[in-house]
Design an enzyme around this catalytic site. Sequence first.
Site, PDB file in Angstrom:
ATOM      1  N   GLN A  76       0.837  -1.206   0.000  1.00 26.72           N
ATOM      2  CA  GLN A  76       0.000   0.000   0.000  1.00 26.72           C
ATOM      3  C   GLN A  76       0.871   1.256   0.000  1.00 26.72           C
ATOM      4  OE1 GLN A  76      -2.156  -1.703   3.594  1.00 26.72           O
ATOM      5  NE2 GLN A  76      -3.821  -0.547   2.650  1.00 26.72           N
ATOM      6  N   ASN A  77       2.157   1.074   0.217  1.00 26.34           N
ATOM      7  CA  ASN A  77       3.072   2.210   0.328  1.00 26.34           C
ATOM      8  C   ASN A  77       3.428   2.761  -1.049  1.00 26.34           C
ATOM      9  OD1 ASN A  77       3.044   1.671   3.063  1.00 26.34           O
ATOM     10  ND2 ASN A  77       4.921   0.468   3.000  1.00 26.34           N
ATOM     11  N   VAL A  78       3.681   4.049  -1.096  1.00 25.01           N
ATOM     12  CA  VAL A  78       4.058   4.687  -2.362  1.00 25.01           C
ATOM     13  C   VAL A  78       5.558   4.937  -2.430  1.00 25.01           C
ATOM     14  CG1 VAL A  78       1.787   5.720  -2.688  1.00 25.01           C
ATOM     15  CG2 VAL A  78       3.553   7.010  -1.457  1.00 25.01           C
ATOM     16  N   CYS A 105       3.117  17.113 -20.145  1.00 27.94           N
ATOM     17  CA  CYS A 105       3.290  15.671 -20.290  1.00 27.94           C
ATOM     18  C   CYS A 105       4.284  15.422 -21.420  1.00 27.94           C
ATOM     19  CB  CYS A 105       1.948  15.010 -20.604  1.00 27.94           C
ATOM     20  SG  CYS A 105       2.088  13.287 -21.146  1.00 27.94           S
ATOM     21  N   HIS A 149      -1.247   1.373  -4.640  1.00 25.50           N
ATOM     22  CA  HIS A 149      -1.622   2.778  -4.440  1.00 25.50           C
ATOM     23  C   HIS A 149      -0.713   3.734  -5.193  1.00 25.50           C
ATOM     24  CE1 HIS A 149      -3.876   1.681  -0.467  1.00 25.50           C
ATOM     25  NE2 HIS A 149      -4.582   1.434  -1.550  1.00 25.50           N
ATOM     26  N   THR A 168       0.082  -2.962   8.558  1.00 28.36           N
ATOM     27  CA  THR A 168      -1.113  -2.350   7.969  1.00 28.36           C
ATOM     28  C   THR A 168      -2.097  -1.948   9.064  1.00 28.36           C
ATOM     29  OG1 THR A 168      -2.278  -4.458   7.708  1.00 28.36           O
ATOM     30  CG2 THR A 168      -0.845  -3.776   5.909  1.00 28.36           C
ATOM     31  N   SER A 169      -2.898  -0.935   8.775  1.00 27.79           N
ATOM     32  CA  SER A 169      -3.863  -0.452   9.765  1.00 27.79           C
ATOM     33  C   SER A 169      -5.162  -1.243   9.737  1.00 27.79           C
ATOM     34  CB  SER A 169      -4.179   1.023   9.520  1.00 27.79           C
ATOM     35  OG  SER A 169      -4.894   1.183   8.295  1.00 27.79           O
TER      36      SER A 169
END
Length: 227
Positions: free
Chosen positions: A85-87, A130, A103, A170-171
């Site tokens: 889930q970490n970026v 871009c 994520h 994780t939460s």
Amino acid sequence: MRITVLTGAGISAESGLATFRASDGLWENHRIEDVATPEGFARAPELVHHFYNQRRARLAEVAPNPAHHALARLARMHDLTLVTQNVDDLHERGGSAEVIHMHGELTRALCAACDHRWPAPAVMRPDDPCPACGKPTTRPDIVWFGEIPYHMDRIWDALDHADLFAAIGTSGNVYPAAGFAQHAARRGIDCPELNLADSANSRDFTHRITGPASQTVPQWVASLTAT
């Protein structure tokens, strides 16, 4: 053995990266609604870019910890699907060759007009063009609240074929990731939770291993690779 591991902010906290605390709705003293939603970006793109520029600068100052390195060792011994889930990029810098970032990634940029992705520069601005289509619609390649996480078909498939599922740091508050343990447990496989304390969905796991990830993850990996 086929293993699927989900990691959350707790695994990177010991490297010095701040975690999002759902209880107060703040991330680095910013309201989540302001810096982690499409609506917040539409209201104040300068603020959002500044926030993620600061996160990238902080990421460059920290290093992977023993938990990141241990998961890289696990991948060399077993068929591991590593979902985060970490970026941040601490798993990759810790030696993991293949990581599913559900994520998004702080080190990547995204064009909101054509979906082109490219390595993010240290500093991003709302009017950055871009490199593919030229439009000034650059945003961080981050899945914000209200958006669909990446690679979900691949993740569900890994859960459906895993012999073991574990969640680390994780939460248990953010879906769909918070539902992975329940999905895996229905298949009757071992589902440990490694965390500092019980998460919001601890009841879905078969057992818990409590303590700092930098200690518990290497010990757990060692137990899996002993044979």
